[in-house]
Design an enzyme around this catalytic site. Sequence first.
Site, short mmCIF file in Angstrom:
data_model
loop_
_atom_site.label_atom_id
_atom_site.label_comp_id
_atom_site.label_asym_id
_atom_site.label_seq_id
_atom_site.Cartn_x
_atom_site.Cartn_y
_atom_site.Cartn_z
N ASN A 32 -0.54 -0.21 2.21
CA ASN A 32 -0.82 -0.20 0.77
C ASN A 32 0.19 -1.14 0.09
O ASN A 32 1.35 -0.80 -0.06
CB ASN A 32 -0.65 1.24 0.25
CG ASN A 32 -0.76 1.33 -1.27
OD1 ASN A 32 -1.19 0.36 -1.92
ND2 ASN A 32 -0.38 2.47 -1.82
N LYS A 78 0.32 -2.10 -2.90
CA LYS A 78 0.56 -1.81 -4.32
C LYS A 78 0.47 -3.13 -5.11
O LYS A 78 -0.33 -4.00 -4.72
CB LYS A 78 1.89 -1.09 -4.50
CG LYS A 78 1.98 0.15 -3.57
CD LYS A 78 3.10 1.06 -3.86
CE LYS A 78 3.07 2.22 -2.87
NZ LYS A 78 4.09 3.22 -3.13
N HIS A 125 -4.23 7.86 -5.29
CA HIS A 125 -2.82 7.69 -4.93
C HIS A 125 -1.96 8.35 -6.02
O HIS A 125 -2.32 8.35 -7.19
CB HIS A 125 -2.49 6.20 -4.82
CG HIS A 125 -1.13 5.95 -4.27
ND1 HIS A 125 0.01 6.02 -5.06
CD2 HIS A 125 -0.70 5.69 -3.01
CE1 HIS A 125 1.06 5.80 -4.28
NE2 HIS A 125 0.66 5.60 -3.04
N GLU A 180 0.54 7.42 -7.55
CA GLU A 180 0.89 6.55 -8.68
C GLU A 180 -0.26 6.48 -9.68
O GLU A 180 -0.05 6.37 -10.88
CB GLU A 180 1.30 5.17 -8.17
CG GLU A 180 2.69 5.23 -7.53
CD GLU A 180 2.93 4.25 -6.40
OE1 GLU A 180 2.20 3.24 -6.28
OE2 GLU A 180 3.86 4.51 -5.61
N GLU A 228 0.41 12.51 1.34
CA GLU A 228 1.61 11.80 0.92
C GLU A 228 2.41 12.69 -0.03
O GLU A 228 2.08 12.76 -1.23
CB GLU A 228 1.24 10.52 0.18
CG GLU A 228 0.47 9.52 1.01
CD GLU A 228 0.66 8.11 0.50
OE1 GLU A 228 1.15 7.28 1.27
OE2 GLU A 228 0.34 7.85 -0.67
N GLY A 273 8.43 6.08 -1.27
CA GLY A 273 9.41 5.10 -1.75
C GLY A 273 10.82 5.64 -1.85
O GLY A 273 11.69 4.98 -2.41
N SER A 318 7.58 6.86 3.03
CA SER A 318 8.76 6.35 3.74
C SER A 318 8.55 6.22 5.25
O SER A 318 9.47 6.47 6.04
CB SER A 318 10.00 7.21 3.42
OG SER A 318 10.28 7.15 2.04
P1 PGA Z 1 6.19 4.15 0.95
O1 PGA Z 1 4.85 4.32 0.10
O2 PGA Z 1 5.80 3.88 2.38
O3 PGA Z 1 6.88 2.96 0.31
O4 PGA Z 1 6.97 5.41 0.82
C1 PGA Z 1 3.75 5.01 0.63
C2 PGA Z 1 2.60 4.98 -0.36
O5 PGA Z 1 2.84 5.05 -1.58
O6 PGA Z 1 1.42 4.90 0.04
#
Ligand code: PGA
Length: 262
Positions: free
Chosen positions: A12, A14, A104, A106, A174, A180, A220
């Site tokens: 992903n 983003k 997601h 976000e 997730e 993140g 992560s």
């Molecule tokens: P990350 O993000 O691997 O940077 O923790 C995962 C995601 O948001 O899909």
Amino acid sequence: MAVKRTPFIAGNWKMNLDHLQAIAFVQKLAWALADAKHDFADAEVAVFPPFTDLRSVQTLVSADSLPIAYGAQDVSAHDSGAYTGEISGAFLAQLDCRYVIIGHSERRTLHHETDADVNAKVLAAHRHGLVPVVCVGETADDLEAHGPSAVPVAQLRAALEGVDGSKGLVVAYEPVWAIGSGQAATPAQAEQVCSALRALIAELLGDEVASATRILYGGSVKAANIASFLREPNVDGALVGGASLDIDEFSSIVRFKKHVGA
Ligand code: PGA
């Protein structure tokens, strides 16, 4: 009889990499995997670039017959009309997207997407032959108040309302606190929630769909921890954010089989 699920490693991106950067990245990723003799039966690979990159990625993947799938990071619940700024699943299907990420955290947090919105988008994806990658996960507060599985299970139940299980589904667990943050869930935590999600899919869509559905862990994920997640029986891959933007790191995640047991 247990169905063999091909592990799925999804990047992903983003809001990173413009269309020119996307072309260079996908080309180099394909070379890196070819050099390493990656067997795509060990892990399917998909990237999720920004909308404006998708046409370029399609052109490259189709011209060079690259074994890399791709999809969008979101889709409109509507098929066409006066929805300024939205992208129809019909347009994504025209670009040969196989997948689309829906819900997601976000999108849920920053764009206030509700469970009902997520459900409408899953139905829209299916109307256009796209496989939704439905994201669910609890915040740190949810974890403290309700334990690990309650919120993701409730989110998935809402997301699957009226869904036809034969149309394809990927689920990504997730935990919001792990995204993140550098603080991944433990493999045991991921397994606990992924197995609860699989039980819910069995309840709603039947055993066959449940045993065929890939359930990913995200939050992560790095080359150093991927193998520990993939050892769990109900974790079938990963949705990778930050680490998906580094070709060496991402291709090492894809080749997790090489470091299982390491
Ligand atoms: P990350 O993000 O691997 O940077 O923790 C995962 C995601 O948001 O899909």
